[in-house]
Design an enzyme around this catalytic site. Structure first.
Site, short mmCIF file in Angstrom:
data_model
loop_
_atom_site.label_atom_id
_atom_site.label_comp_id
_atom_site.label_asym_id
_atom_site.label_seq_id
_atom_site.Cartn_x
_atom_site.Cartn_y
_atom_site.Cartn_z
N ASP A 1 34.04 34.04 44.20
CA ASP A 1 33.27 32.86 43.83
C ASP A 1 34.18 31.63 43.83
O ASP A 1 35.40 31.76 43.66
CB ASP A 1 32.67 33.00 42.43
CG ASP A 1 31.72 34.18 42.34
OD1 ASP A 1 31.19 34.60 43.38
OD2 ASP A 1 31.54 34.69 41.22
N1 URA Z 1 32.64 39.34 40.98
C1 URA Z 1 32.19 38.10 40.67
O1 URA Z 1 31.29 37.93 39.86
N2 URA Z 1 32.80 37.06 41.26
C2 URA Z 1 33.82 37.18 42.12
O2 URA Z 1 34.34 36.18 42.62
C3 URA Z 1 34.27 38.48 42.44
C4 URA Z 1 33.64 39.55 41.86
#
Ligand code: URA
Length: 237
Positions: free
Chosen positions: A103
């Site tokens: 993310d």
């Molecule tokens: N899980 C998430 O919620 N975000 C990420 O960036 C990676 C795994």
């Protein structure tokens, strides 16, 4: 053996036209000798420099990056800075993409490559390449979390996650999570399903490969031969 212009085109972000001009202008050296003919063949053992930078001869590259927050895990974006934008010029080449997304606000280990099959093997849940995260939670992790993770968390949309491991730390609001799949916002949604919230998320490892602690946020380096064979062996086992 490829022609010099084609060889450079495949290993940089530049067009064949730009490269031909640079070669003719004397900006390319092979084994320390200036070459001005774009048609010269490059041998596997040759050392090639373009505009003073050494060009990696390998067909594919595998780069470890410590992703900072606020950067998106895609190859290209008109609006936002991407993990590929952060690469130093000597690591850039056409076709690079992150093998798996973090993310925008997640930090830590991103693998960037131009090898599609390798990326597929890293990401396929069937290969069981574990991704390790450290999550900072709004509320202390409950004592039942570990078992819930091992049973398989049901997300709000009904998706049931594969069994995952959770490790408590000395801080009740910080846990380590080990996933074998990579669904959208997975860690955040797993904790949301338990009534908690992820405040910060960092990826520490992909398989047995730990993020190099000497890489500052935003820094990248190629995997060493040992690291590459370690992760390749894990993908195949
Ligand atoms: N899980 C998430 O919620 N975000 C990420 O960036 C990676 C795994």
């Amino acid at each position: 053996m490829d022609r010099l212009d084609k060889w450079l085109c495949a290993r940089t972000e530049h067009s064949r036209k730009e490269i031909k001009t640079w070669i003719r202008d004397g900006k390319v050296q092979i084994n320390g000798i200036r070459i001005t003919d774009p048609g010269v063949h490059v041998a596997a053992t040759d050392s090639v420099f373009l505009n003073g930078s050494h060009i990696c001869a390998e067909e594919f590259v595998y780069i470890m990056q410590n992703k900072p927050p606020g950067v998106v895990s895609v190859s290209r974006s008109d609006q936002e800075k991407t993990v590929v934008d952060l690469l130093p010029p000597d690591l850039r080449r056409k076709g690079l993409f992150p093998a798996g997304r973090l993310d925008k606000d997640t930090t830590g280990f991103v693998l960037i490559t131009d090898d599609g099959e390798f990326a597929h093997r890293i990401l396929s849940p069937r290969r069981h390449v574990t991704k390790t995260y450290t999550a900072v939670l709004r509320d202390p992790a409950g004592s039942a979390y570990r078992e819930a993770f091992q049973r398989g968390i049901s997300l709000a949309d009904g998706t049931v996650c594969l069994a995952a491991d959770l490790e408590y730390t000395d801080d009740p609001c910080i846990v380590r999570v080990f996933l074998r799949e990579g669904r959208y916002h997975q860690v955040r949604r797993m904790f949301a399903a338990l009534g908690n919230q992820v405040i910060a998320l960092h990826r520490d490892a992909i398989g047995g490969l730990q993020l190099d602690a000497s890489l500052l946020p935003g820094e990248s380096r190629p995997l060493t031969m040992e690291e590459l064979s370690q992760i390749t062996n894990e993908q195949l086992s």
